[in-house]
Every structure is written in C-alpha cells, then in structure tokens.
Motif scaffolding. Sequence first.
Motif, PDB file in Angstrom:
ATOM      1  N   MET A  64     -70.308  12.692  83.279  1.00 51.28           N
ATOM      2  CA  MET A  64     -70.084  11.761  82.180  1.00 51.28           C
ATOM      3  C   MET A  64     -68.738  12.107  81.539  1.00 51.28           C
ATOM      4  SD  MET A  64     -72.151  11.206  78.631  1.00 51.28           S
ATOM      5  CE  MET A  64     -71.586  12.760  77.993  1.00 51.28           C
ATOM      6  N   ILE A  65     -67.929  11.094  81.347  1.00 49.38           N
ATOM      7  CA  ILE A  65     -66.630  11.266  80.695  1.00 49.38           C
ATOM      8  C   ILE A  65     -66.655  10.410  79.432  1.00 49.38           C
ATOM      9  CG2 ILE A  65     -64.137  10.977  80.890  1.00 49.38           C
ATOM     10  CD1 ILE A  65     -64.619  10.980  83.998  1.00 49.38           C
ATOM     11  N   LYS A  66     -66.471  11.045  78.303  1.00 48.93           N
ATOM     12  CA  LYS A  66     -66.478  10.325  77.024  1.00 48.93           C
ATOM     13  C   LYS A  66     -65.133  10.548  76.352  1.00 48.93           C
ATOM     14  CE  LYS A  66     -68.675  10.355  72.553  1.00 48.93           C
ATOM     15  NZ  LYS A  66     -69.135  11.359  71.617  1.00 48.93           N
ATOM     16  N   ASN A  67     -64.540   9.451  75.896  1.00 45.59           N
ATOM     17  CA  ASN A  67     -63.296   9.568  75.142  1.00 45.59           C
ATOM     18  C   ASN A  67     -63.380   8.665  73.915  1.00 45.59           C
ATOM     19  OD1 ASN A  67     -62.655   6.940  76.007  1.00 45.59           O
ATOM     20  ND2 ASN A  67     -61.605   7.710  77.807  1.00 45.59           N
ATOM     21  N   ASN A  68     -62.293   8.527  73.206  1.00 45.34           N
ATOM     22  CA  ASN A  68     -62.304   7.728  71.976  1.00 45.34           C
ATOM     23  C   ASN A  68     -62.565   6.249  72.223  1.00 45.34           C
ATOM     24  OD1 ASN A  68     -61.777   9.946  70.408  1.00 45.34           O
ATOM     25  ND2 ASN A  68     -59.568   9.660  70.457  1.00 45.34           N
ATOM     26  N   ASP A  69     -62.260   5.779  73.426  1.00 50.13           N
ATOM     27  CA  ASP A  69     -62.353   4.348  73.703  1.00 50.13           C
ATOM     28  C   ASP A  69     -63.468   3.962  74.656  1.00 50.13           C
ATOM     29  OD1 ASP A  69     -60.145   3.745  72.068  1.00 50.13           O
ATOM     30  OD2 ASP A  69     -58.775   4.324  73.666  1.00 50.13           O
ATOM     31  N   GLY A  70     -64.372   4.879  74.968  1.00 48.23           N
ATOM     32  CA  GLY A  70     -65.465   4.501  75.843  1.00 48.23           C
ATOM     33  C   GLY A  70     -66.080   5.644  76.601  1.00 48.23           C
ATOM     34  N   ILE A  71     -66.808   5.261  77.640  1.00 49.38           N
ATOM     35  CA  ILE A  71     -67.559   6.226  78.424  1.00 49.38           C
ATOM     36  C   ILE A  71     -67.548   5.818  79.896  1.00 49.38           C
ATOM     37  CG2 ILE A  71     -69.718   5.017  77.955  1.00 49.38           C
ATOM     38  CD1 ILE A  71     -71.127   7.729  78.053  1.00 49.38           C
ATOM     39  N   VAL A  72     -67.573   6.811  80.761  1.00 51.28           N
ATOM     40  CA  VAL A  72     -67.722   6.614  82.200  1.00 51.28           C
ATOM     41  C   VAL A  72     -68.887   7.493  82.637  1.00 51.28           C
ATOM     42  CG1 VAL A  72     -66.676   6.897  84.481  1.00 51.28           C
ATOM     43  CG2 VAL A  72     -65.247   6.246  82.530  1.00 51.28           C
ATOM     44  N   VAL A  73     -69.840   6.904  83.339  1.00 54.53           N
ATOM     45  CA  VAL A  73     -70.946   7.662  83.915  1.00 54.53           C
ATOM     46  C   VAL A  73     -70.869   7.467  85.419  1.00 54.53           C
ATOM     47  CG1 VAL A  73     -73.441   7.925  84.056  1.00 54.53           C
ATOM     48  CG2 VAL A  73     -72.385   7.358  81.868  1.00 54.53           C
ATOM     49  N   ALA A  74     -70.783   8.570  86.155  1.00 51.15           N
ATOM     50  CA  ALA A  74     -70.675   8.503  87.617  1.00 51.15           C
ATOM     51  C   ALA A  74     -71.766   9.351  88.245  1.00 51.15           C
ATOM     52  CB  ALA A  74     -69.303   8.994  88.065  1.00 51.15           C
ATOM     53  N   ASN A  75     -72.437   8.782  89.220  1.00 54.61           N
ATOM     54  CA  ASN A  75     -73.483   9.475  89.964  1.00 54.61           C
ATOM     55  C   ASN A  75     -73.120   9.548  91.436  1.00 54.61           C
ATOM     56  OD1 ASN A  75     -75.123   8.995  87.519  1.00 54.61           O
ATOM     57  ND2 ASN A  75     -76.787   9.665  88.841  1.00 54.61           N
ATOM     58  N   LYS A  76     -73.550  10.640  92.078  1.00 56.36           N
ATOM     59  CA  LYS A  76     -73.355  10.842  93.510  1.00 56.36           C
ATOM     60  C   LYS A  76     -74.720  10.890  94.171  1.00 56.36           C
ATOM     61  CE  LYS A  76     -72.764  14.880  95.584  1.00 56.36           C
ATOM     62  NZ  LYS A  76     -73.732  14.756  96.625  1.00 56.36           N
ATOM     63  N   SER A  77     -74.865  10.140  95.248  1.00 58.87           N
ATOM     64  CA  SER A  77     -76.125  10.171  95.986  1.00 58.87           C
ATOM     65  C   SER A  77     -76.087  11.286  97.019  1.00 58.87           C
ATOM     66  CB  SER A  77     -76.373   8.825  96.675  1.00 58.87           C
ATOM     67  OG  SER A  77     -75.427   8.627  97.696  1.00 58.87           O
ATOM     68  N   GLN A  78     -77.206  11.526  97.679  1.00 56.41           N
ATOM     69  CA  GLN A  78     -77.272  12.582  98.695  1.00 56.41           C
ATOM     70  C   GLN A  78     -76.389  12.275  99.897  1.00 56.41           C
ATOM     71  OE1 GLN A  78     -80.934  14.373  99.564  1.00 56.41           O
ATOM     72  NE2 GLN A  78     -80.943  15.155  97.480  1.00 56.41           N
ATOM     73  N   ASP A  79     -76.133  10.991 100.152  1.00 58.68           N
ATOM     74  CA  ASP A  79     -75.269  10.638 101.281  1.00 58.68           C
ATOM     75  C   ASP A  79     -73.806  10.485 100.873  1.00 58.68           C
ATOM     76  OD1 ASP A  79     -75.479   8.283  99.876  1.00 58.68           O
ATOM     77  OD2 ASP A  79     -76.113   7.066 101.571  1.00 58.68           O
ATOM     78  N   ASP A  80     -73.457  11.041  99.710  1.00 56.74           N
ATOM     79  CA  ASP A  80     -72.081  11.083  99.200  1.00 56.74           C
ATOM     80  C   ASP A  80     -71.493   9.725  98.837  1.00 56.74           C
ATOM     81  OD1 ASP A  80     -71.962  13.817  99.135  1.00 56.74           O
ATOM     82  OD2 ASP A  80     -70.916  14.022 101.035  1.00 56.74           O
ATOM     83  N   ASN A  81     -72.343   8.725  98.617  1.00 52.90           N
ATOM     84  CA  ASN A  81     -71.868   7.488  98.013  1.00 52.90           C
ATOM     85  C   ASN A  81     -71.998   7.636  96.504  1.00 52.90           C
ATOM     86  OD1 ASN A  81     -71.080   5.915 100.247  1.00 52.90           O
ATOM     87  ND2 ASN A  81     -73.221   5.569 100.743  1.00 52.90           N
ATOM     88  N   CYS A  82     -71.121   6.968  95.789  1.00 55.71           N
ATOM     89  CA  CYS A  82     -71.049   7.151  94.341  1.00 55.71           C
ATOM     90  C   CYS A  82     -71.032   5.804  93.628  1.00 55.71           C
ATOM     91  CB  CYS A  82     -69.782   7.911  93.978  1.00 55.71           C
ATOM     92  SG  CYS A  82     -69.569   9.458  94.876  1.00 55.71           S
TER      93      CYS A  82
END
Length: 106
Positions: A64-82
């Motif tokens: 999770m990346i949070k900054n003053n202007d928003g948020i990014v949530v990134a997940n990785k699956s077991q097969d390395d797709n994100c």
Amino acid sequence: MVDLNTLVEETGAESGITFNIDGVLLESVNLEYDGNVAAMIGMILKMCLEMSEDVNNGDLKQVMIKNNDGIVVANKSQDDNCVALLSKDISKMGLLLRKMDTIFNN
C-alpha cells in the motif's frame, strides 16, 4: 485473473491496472501512462518481495502506498500476476484493502 472494470467500479477507485511482476502491462482502466505505472509498481513489488524474503517475513501479498493525494493498493498473486487500484480518496483505503484481500484470498 479479475475483471478490472468491475473491480474499479465496485471499489470506486479512479483507476486500476493489471500487470506481471516484471512490470509488463496486461490491462488498464482510466490510467494515463499505464505502461510506466505498471513498470514502476512492478519494481516496487519485486523489491518488497525480495526484502520480505531477506528478513524471513514470508511471501509478499500486498503493498500500500499512501501520499497526500491518494492511495495505491497493489496485490501479487501466486502466479506473479498483479493488480493495483489507485484512488484519490484516501477514505476508500479500507474498502480497497478489503476488496483486494477478498479477491486474492479466494
């Protein structure tokens, strides 16, 4: 994988992106410079994965990346797709985290 349009719509995120762990873009919704974003988030996930392995904390699941202007949530699956969701509304953080957990834990 996941229906990215539906995921963005259900969470109220402004944009979403799917890519592999090497940062190769698979699909994007409402995102300018999507290839660059995929490459950057892919590198972040890869670095965090290596750090997690180095400190023996198990497999990386989410960043999770949070900054003053928003948020990014990134997940990785077991097969390395994100999947990453981006929102300018930080109050949606809980919804984004929960939805991504639901998708990747099933």
